[in-house]
Motif scaffolding. Structure first.
Motif, PDB file in Angstrom:
ATOM      1  N   THR A 112      99.201  48.385 -58.798  1.00 16.10           N
ATOM      2  CA  THR A 112      99.935  48.723 -60.025  1.00 16.10           C
ATOM      3  C   THR A 112      99.244  49.891 -60.731  1.00 16.10           C
ATOM      4  O   THR A 112      98.153  50.309 -60.353  1.00 16.10           O
ATOM      5  CB  THR A 112      99.982  47.529 -61.004  1.00 16.10           C
ATOM      6  OG1 THR A 112      98.681  47.331 -61.560  1.00 16.10           O
ATOM      7  CG2 THR A 112     100.471  46.275 -60.316  1.00 16.10           C
ATOM      8  N   LYS A 113      99.874  50.361 -61.786  1.00 14.78           N
ATOM      9  CA  LYS A 113      99.288  51.424 -62.604  1.00 14.78           C
ATOM     10  C   LYS A 113      98.747  50.873 -63.918  1.00 14.78           C
ATOM     11  O   LYS A 113      98.526  51.622 -64.861  1.00 14.78           O
ATOM     12  CB  LYS A 113     100.331  52.504 -62.870  1.00 14.78           C
ATOM     13  CG  LYS A 113     100.750  53.240 -61.610  1.00 14.78           C
ATOM     14  CD  LYS A 113     101.617  54.417 -61.909  1.00 14.78           C
ATOM     15  CE  LYS A 113     101.940  55.113 -60.599  1.00 14.78           C
ATOM     16  NZ  LYS A 113     102.218  56.499 -60.764  1.00 14.78           N
ATOM     17  N   GLU A 170      95.832  49.692 -64.700  1.00 17.37           N
ATOM     18  CA  GLU A 170      94.517  50.237 -65.044  1.00 17.37           C
ATOM     19  C   GLU A 170      94.641  51.713 -65.423  1.00 17.37           C
ATOM     20  O   GLU A 170      94.089  52.149 -66.439  1.00 17.37           O
ATOM     21  CB  GLU A 170      93.526  50.060 -63.889  1.00 17.37           C
ATOM     22  CG  GLU A 170      92.120  50.496 -64.267  1.00 17.37           C
ATOM     23  CD  GLU A 170      91.090  50.192 -63.192  1.00 17.37           C
ATOM     24  OE1 GLU A 170      89.932  49.964 -63.578  1.00 17.37           O
ATOM     25  OE2 GLU A 170      91.432  50.186 -62.000  1.00 17.37           O
ATOM     26  N   GLU A 171      95.387  52.458 -64.641  1.00 17.80           N
ATOM     27  CA  GLU A 171      95.585  53.889 -64.907  1.00 17.80           C
ATOM     28  C   GLU A 171      96.236  54.128 -66.270  1.00 17.80           C
ATOM     29  O   GLU A 171      95.910  55.078 -66.973  1.00 17.80           O
ATOM     30  CB  GLU A 171      96.462  54.462 -63.791  1.00 17.80           C
ATOM     31  CG  GLU A 171      96.687  55.947 -63.846  1.00 17.80           C
ATOM     32  CD  GLU A 171      97.599  56.391 -62.698  1.00 17.80           C
ATOM     33  OE1 GLU A 171      98.577  57.109 -62.988  1.00 17.80           O
ATOM     34  OE2 GLU A 171      97.320  56.017 -61.540  1.00 17.80           O
ATOM     35  N   GLU A 172      97.147  53.230 -66.654  1.00 19.89           N
ATOM     36  CA  GLU A 172      97.836  53.354 -67.939  1.00 19.89           C
ATOM     37  C   GLU A 172      97.039  52.777 -69.104  1.00 19.89           C
ATOM     38  O   GLU A 172      97.492  52.816 -70.244  1.00 19.89           O
ATOM     39  CB  GLU A 172      99.213  52.692 -67.841  1.00 19.89           C
ATOM     40  CG  GLU A 172     100.149  53.435 -66.902  1.00 19.89           C
ATOM     41  CD  GLU A 172     101.444  52.682 -66.628  1.00 19.89           C
ATOM     42  OE1 GLU A 172     101.589  51.520 -67.060  1.00 19.89           O
ATOM     43  OE2 GLU A 172     102.313  53.269 -65.954  1.00 19.89           O
ATOM     44  N   GLY A 173      95.881  52.202 -68.822  1.00 25.09           N
ATOM     45  CA  GLY A 173      94.986  51.758 -69.880  1.00 25.09           C
ATOM     46  C   GLY A 173      95.178  50.346 -70.392  1.00 25.09           C
ATOM     47  O   GLY A 173      94.679  50.006 -71.466  1.00 25.09           O
ATOM     48  N   ILE A 180      90.930  46.945 -67.320  1.00 23.57           N
ATOM     49  CA  ILE A 180      89.834  47.555 -66.568  1.00 23.57           C
ATOM     50  C   ILE A 180      89.536  46.578 -65.446  1.00 23.57           C
ATOM     51  O   ILE A 180      89.350  45.378 -65.681  1.00 23.57           O
ATOM     52  CB  ILE A 180      88.594  47.774 -67.458  1.00 23.57           C
ATOM     53  CG1 ILE A 180      88.932  48.758 -68.580  1.00 23.57           C
ATOM     54  CG2 ILE A 180      87.410  48.259 -66.616  1.00 23.57           C
ATOM     55  CD1 ILE A 180      87.864  48.856 -69.649  1.00 23.57           C
ATOM     56  N   GLU A 209      86.110  46.305 -59.495  1.00 23.45           N
ATOM     57  CA  GLU A 209      86.524  46.137 -58.108  1.00 23.45           C
ATOM     58  C   GLU A 209      85.445  45.546 -57.219  1.00 23.45           C
ATOM     59  O   GLU A 209      85.755  44.920 -56.217  1.00 23.45           O
ATOM     60  CB  GLU A 209      86.986  47.464 -57.526  1.00 23.45           C
ATOM     61  CG  GLU A 209      88.290  47.930 -58.143  1.00 23.45           C
ATOM     62  CD  GLU A 209      88.793  49.203 -57.518  1.00 23.45           C
ATOM     63  OE1 GLU A 209      88.795  49.284 -56.284  1.00 23.45           O
ATOM     64  OE2 GLU A 209      89.168  50.101 -58.269  1.00 23.45           O
TER      65      GLU A 209
END
Length: 179
Positions: free
Chosen positions: A56-57, A59-62, A65, A68
């Protein structure tokens, strides 16, 4: 005398019809349950839930966090952390769940739409009501849930006639023999 007969007949008809569950009465009893949140548990300490987030996005979209690196024996250490941006989607979670690394998140909101059918069963003492709901405001966390959020959903509610009128009951009531 004719007027008295008409009044008695009218009272009889009203009293008989009150035993039937109407669509209006069913809606009146179901509507207080809505709107409601559709939620999903996120297991922040489970590597399997981490895997759901990776494509998914979020994490990228904030929204989150993701830590990994899975540490061997790291059970109970959180791998998923929620950011300030996700706060409006975080739901109250019981302490027991939180201590186990579970956070409930809002996936969508559900609103009552309309009664689509009323079926009387068991000599008019029980009823099954079919109704529809509308799912709105789908959140970014819907993509990590196993739920398929559709715009409109059909539901059932179960009712029993008591001495004081109709009540919603649990469909698993052992006395309910409607289906």
């Amino acid at each position: 005398m004719k007027t008295l007969s008409i009044i008695v007949l009218a009272l009889f008809l009203v009293s008989c019809s009150s035993k039937n569950l109407t669509r209006g009465k069913a809606a009146e009893l179901i509507q207080p349950k809505y709107p409601r949140n559709i939620d999903w548990p996120i297991f922040t300490t489970d590597p399997k839930d981490v895997i759901k987030f990776l494509p998914t996005k979020l994490e990228e979209e904030g929204y989150v966090i993701i830590k990994e690196k899975i540490v061997e024996g790291g059970w109970r250490r959180p791998y998923i952390f929620f950011t300030d941006k996700s706060k409006s989607y975080l739901l109250e979670t019981p302490e027991y769940d939180r201590s186990s690394g579970i956070q409930r998140v809002k996936v969508a909101e559900q609103y009552f739409s309309e009664i689509t059918g009323v079926r009387m069963v068991k000599d008019g003492q029980k009823a099954i009501v079919e109704y529809s709901v509308i799912n709105k405001n789908v959140t970014p966390f819907a993509q990590v849930s196993a739920l398929k959020i559709v715009p409109t959903e059909n539901c059932k509610a179960y009712f029993a006639l008591y001495d004081d009128g109709w009540r919603l009951i649990d469909k698993f009531d052992p006395d309910f023999k409607g289906e």
